[in-house]
Design a protein around this motif. Structure first.
Motif, PDB file in Angstrom:
ATOM      1  N   PRO A 118     -15.004  15.146 -21.009  1.00 62.11           N
ATOM      2  CA  PRO A 118     -14.397  15.178 -22.355  1.00 62.11           C
ATOM      3  C   PRO A 118     -13.135  16.001 -21.954  1.00 62.11           C
ATOM      4  N   LYS A 119     -12.328  15.535 -23.206  1.00 61.45           N
ATOM      5  CA  LYS A 119     -10.903  16.289 -23.126  1.00 61.45           C
ATOM      6  C   LYS A 119     -11.274  17.676 -23.351  1.00 61.45           C
ATOM      7  N   ALA A 120     -10.131  18.516 -22.954  1.00 60.54           N
ATOM      8  CA  ALA A 120     -10.255  20.009 -23.579  1.00 60.54           C
ATOM      9  C   ALA A 120     -10.561  20.232 -25.018  1.00 60.54           C
ATOM     10  N   PRO A 121     -11.400  21.578 -25.308  1.00 58.74           N
ATOM     11  CA  PRO A 121     -11.730  21.753 -26.704  1.00 58.74           C
ATOM     12  C   PRO A 121     -10.432  21.841 -27.495  1.00 58.74           C
ATOM     13  N   GLY A 122     -10.308  21.256 -28.652  1.00 62.94           N
ATOM     14  CA  GLY A 122      -9.345  21.138 -29.743  1.00 62.94           C
ATOM     15  C   GLY A 122      -8.141  20.248 -29.583  1.00 62.94           C
ATOM     16  N   VAL A 123      -8.465  19.373 -28.521  1.00 65.47           N
ATOM     17  CA  VAL A 123      -7.499  18.157 -28.437  1.00 65.47           C
ATOM     18  C   VAL A 123      -7.532  17.322 -29.541  1.00 65.47           C
ATOM     19  N   ALA A 124      -8.577  16.761 -29.807  1.00 67.98           N
ATOM     20  CA  ALA A 124      -8.735  15.743 -30.970  1.00 67.98           C
ATOM     21  C   ALA A 124      -8.180  16.390 -32.236  1.00 67.98           C
ATOM     22  N   GLN A 125      -8.525  17.578 -32.435  1.00 69.93           N
ATOM     23  CA  GLN A 125      -8.259  18.325 -33.680  1.00 69.93           C
ATOM     24  C   GLN A 125      -6.685  18.434 -33.801  1.00 69.93           C
ATOM     25  N   ALA A 126      -6.093  18.733 -32.873  1.00 72.39           N
ATOM     26  CA  ALA A 126      -4.715  19.124 -32.880  1.00 72.39           C
ATOM     27  C   ALA A 126      -4.029  17.652 -32.921  1.00 72.39           C
ATOM     28  N   MET A 127      -4.595  16.656 -32.459  1.00 75.34           N
ATOM     29  CA  MET A 127      -3.955  15.149 -32.609  1.00 75.34           C
ATOM     30  C   MET A 127      -4.071  14.700 -34.215  1.00 75.34           C
ATOM     31  N   ALA A 128      -5.410  15.189 -34.747  1.00 71.78           N
ATOM     32  CA  ALA A 128      -5.740  14.515 -36.145  1.00 71.78           C
ATOM     33  C   ALA A 128      -4.963  15.649 -37.090  1.00 71.78           C
ATOM     34  N   THR A 129      -4.613  16.607 -36.728  1.00 65.57           N
ATOM     35  CA  THR A 129      -3.894  17.588 -37.640  1.00 65.57           C
ATOM     36  C   THR A 129      -2.237  17.060 -37.871  1.00 65.57           C
ATOM     37  N   TYR A 130      -1.845  16.729 -36.608  1.00 60.09           N
ATOM     38  CA  TYR A 130      -0.443  16.070 -36.720  1.00 60.09           C
ATOM     39  C   TYR A 130      -0.737  14.700 -37.459  1.00 60.09           C
ATOM     40  N   LEU A 131      -1.544  13.949 -37.177  1.00 56.54           N
ATOM     41  CA  LEU A 131      -1.534  12.579 -37.911  1.00 56.54           C
ATOM     42  C   LEU A 131      -1.924  12.770 -39.545  1.00 56.54           C
ATOM     43  N   LEU A 132      -2.589  13.692 -39.761  1.00 55.51           N
ATOM     44  CA  LEU A 132      -3.092  13.791 -41.066  1.00 55.51           C
ATOM     45  C   LEU A 132      -2.205  14.767 -42.067  1.00 55.51           C
ATOM     46  N   GLY A 133      -1.653  15.752 -41.338  1.00 56.79           N
ATOM     47  CA  GLY A 133      -0.955  16.459 -42.063  1.00 56.79           C
ATOM     48  C   GLY A 133       0.678  16.650 -41.802  1.00 56.79           C
ATOM     49  N   ASN A 134       1.266  16.062 -40.798  1.00 54.36           N
ATOM     50  CA  ASN A 134       2.783  15.883 -40.590  1.00 54.36           C
ATOM     51  C   ASN A 134       3.169  14.567 -40.533  1.00 54.36           C
ATOM     52  N   GLY A 135       2.945  14.074 -39.298  1.00 54.44           N
ATOM     53  CA  GLY A 135       3.395  12.625 -38.988  1.00 54.44           C
ATOM     54  C   GLY A 135       4.738  12.327 -38.993  1.00 54.44           C
ATOM     55  N   ALA A 136       5.966  13.318 -38.960  1.00 51.64           N
ATOM     56  CA  ALA A 136       7.059  13.062 -38.880  1.00 51.64           C
ATOM     57  C   ALA A 136       7.508  12.607 -37.526  1.00 51.64           C
ATOM     58  N   ASN A 137       8.661  11.967 -37.181  1.00 51.99           N
ATOM     59  CA  ASN A 137       9.192  11.668 -36.012  1.00 51.99           C
ATOM     60  C   ASN A 137       9.871  12.963 -35.685  1.00 51.99           C
ATOM     61  N   LEU A 138      10.265  12.513 -34.203  1.00 50.31           N
ATOM     62  CA  LEU A 138      10.847  13.796 -33.338  1.00 50.31           C
ATOM     63  C   LEU A 138      12.265  13.542 -33.373  1.00 50.31           C
ATOM     64  N   GLY A 139      13.284  14.402 -33.961  1.00 54.62           N
ATOM     65  CA  GLY A 139      14.638  14.420 -34.093  1.00 54.62           C
ATOM     66  C   GLY A 139      15.301  13.303 -34.702  1.00 54.62           C
ATOM     67  N   ARG A 140      14.269  12.846 -35.937  1.00 54.55           N
ATOM     68  CA  ARG A 140      14.975  11.712 -36.687  1.00 54.55           C
ATOM     69  C   ARG A 140      15.093  12.265 -38.132  1.00 54.55           C
ATOM     70  N   GLY A 141      14.717  13.216 -38.550  1.00 54.73           N
ATOM     71  CA  GLY A 141      14.745  13.610 -39.790  1.00 54.73           C
ATOM     72  C   GLY A 141      15.369  15.216 -40.053  1.00 54.73           C
ATOM     73  N   SER A 142      16.204  15.328 -41.149  1.00 55.81           N
ATOM     74  CA  SER A 142      16.593  16.512 -41.149  1.00 55.81           C
ATOM     75  C   SER A 142      15.677  17.264 -42.446  1.00 55.81           C
ATOM     76  N   TYR A 143      14.520  17.533 -42.409  1.00 56.19           N
ATOM     77  CA  TYR A 143      13.558  18.149 -43.237  1.00 56.19           C
ATOM     78  C   TYR A 143      12.695  18.971 -42.485  1.00 56.19           C
ATOM     79  N   GLU A 144      11.819  19.675 -43.188  1.00 56.42           N
ATOM     80  CA  GLU A 144      11.080  20.848 -42.589  1.00 56.42           C
ATOM     81  C   GLU A 144       9.974  20.038 -41.693  1.00 56.42           C
ATOM     82  N   SER A 145       9.302  18.983 -41.985  1.00 50.88           N
ATOM     83  CA  SER A 145       8.389  18.589 -41.441  1.00 50.88           C
ATOM     84  C   SER A 145       8.891  18.083 -39.746  1.00 50.88           C
ATOM     85  N   GLY A 146      10.105  17.648 -39.960  1.00 49.75           N
ATOM     86  CA  GLY A 146      10.522  17.142 -38.852  1.00 49.75           C
ATOM     87  C   GLY A 146      10.967  18.170 -37.858  1.00 49.75           C
ATOM     88  N   TYR A 147      11.480  19.223 -38.457  1.00 45.29           N
ATOM     89  CA  TYR A 147      11.728  20.489 -37.700  1.00 45.29           C
ATOM     90  C   TYR A 147      10.517  21.059 -36.969  1.00 45.29           C
TER      91      TYR A 147
END
Length: 375
Positions: free
Chosen positions: A15-44
């Motif tokens: 299995p992957k290291a503990p917490g990997v799936a949760q970290a990925m889900a947290t980004y997908l469900l709670g942020n989802g912003a692109n990298l270096g493309r937006g001048s707003y808080e979630s992007g930063y």
């Protein structure tokens, strides 16, 4: 339901290291912003998180600046970035006789000639032969830190220092070595490190990269062009790193998963379980262990050949009857198999992981004894 004993961590960790799936889900469900493309808080916020992963990798691989950790799809992609960025058709490089197709095919595709340095009986490079293979066209040494077939660990620091005496760049493929085989950028011996996230680092697939020395960063050409979110008024690639080598949207969700994996201390369980299996295999007269008899010389990987049977039949029986998942064949490394004289037979490869238990290894030993009794 049949048990599952996963012994193919050299292909990808599970299995992957503990917490990997949760970290990925947290980004997908709670942020989802692109990298270096937006001048707003979630992007930063996501930019800061990704930069944190770069810093983790810079510490692991000895980069002087986290910006010189550049992401790619995997180690194969990273090796192609180095080869196309630092070499030209007609150049010549040295490799080991144990290299994976990630190196060999990339050189062939890009028109780079190569010579394989012969290895000894356990697959370790014969360093004393390197000087005689250097030509006027030789520009680099590209070498794996550990074999995906035998687990043999190479002395990349020694080889790198020797290569530098002849003015060669040194790039190390750490796909099978990291993190158990330490490998860091060093001015005296290593100029670039290609890594993957989904094997020993216990991260998700689709993650990898190239870690650059300042020397390589000054000279490397981008392999692909595209948007980076910076210097958008220019039609040439960004002059700054990591943007120069990171055209297009990166695998942000995978990178954040990898960052979580890097926090996990997996200890020595995989090595201990490998040694437990190795001790049985060394006294099993019906099999031949490929590579060293000593656990200190290898990673958590063992390949065997069964002279009186078809190796594919052995692996199939283990899988179908006991749920033991191994890998059989040439493992995308025909050069290594040629070196170890197993090109025509392939091998059955066992690669325990941090979650492999003593009971699973003992069950594997019992299953092997039963299968071998039929040969």
């Amino acid at each position: 339901m049949q048990q599952r004993i996963y012994l193919d961590n050299a292909a990808t960790s599970y299995p992957k290291a503990p917490g990997v799936a949760q970290a990925m889900a947290t980004y997908l469900l709670g942020n989802g912003a692109n990298l270096g493309r937006g001048s707003y808080e979630s992007g930063y916020a996501v930019m800061e998180q990704v930069q944190g992963v770069r810093k983790q990798l810079a510490d692991l691989f000895g980069a002087s600046d986290a910006r010189l950790v550049t992401f790619s799809l995997n180690v194969t992609h990273a090796l192609n970035v180095f080869i196309t960025g630092m070499l030209d058709p007609g150049d010549h490089v040295l490799i080991s006789g144990m290299e994976h197709n990630a190196v060999v095919r990339a050189l062939v595709v890009h028109g780079i000639a190569y010579t394989a340095i012969p290895c000894d009986e356990i697959g370790r490079v014969r360093a004393e032969l390197l000087p005689s293979l250097v030509t006027k066209k030789t520009k680099a040494l590209i070498i794996t830190s550990a074999s995906n077939v035998t687990g043999t660990i190479q002395n990349v620091a020694e080889l790198g220092r020797l290569a530098h005496l002849y003015g060669l760049l040194v790039c190390v493929d750490t796909a099978q070595g990291s993190p158990t085989v330490e490998c860091k950028l060093e001015k005296e011996c290593i100029d670039a490190i290609a890594f993957t996230g989904h094997k020993g680092l216990l991260g998700p697939t689709g993650t990898g990269g190239l870690v650059l020395s300042e020397l390589v960063a000054e000279r490397i050409r981008p392999m692909i062009g595209g948007g980076t979110g910076s210097f958008s008024d220019q039609l040439t690639m960004s002059p700054t790193f990591p943007d120069r080598l990171e055209a297009g949207t990166q695998n942000i969700v995978g990178i954040l998963g990898l960052g979580k994996a890097l926090e996990f201390d997996q200890g020595e369980q995989a090595k201990r379980m490998t040694d437990r299996l190795l001790q049985y295999l060394l006294q099993e007269k019906r099999v031949r262990v490929i590579g060293s008899n000593h656990i200190e010389d290898r990673t958590a990987t063992i390949s065997i050949d069964v002279p009186n049977a078809d190796n594919a039949h052995i692996a199939f029986a283990l899988s179908q009857e006991w749920g033991i998942e191994t890998r059989v064949g040439l493992h995308c490394a025909p050069l290594a198999h040629s070196t170890m004289h197993t090109l025509h037979t392939g091998t059955v490869r066992f690669s325990p992981g941090y979650a492999t238990t003593e009971d699973e290894i003992d069950e594997t030993i019992n299953a092997l004894q039963t299968v071998l009794s039929r040969t």
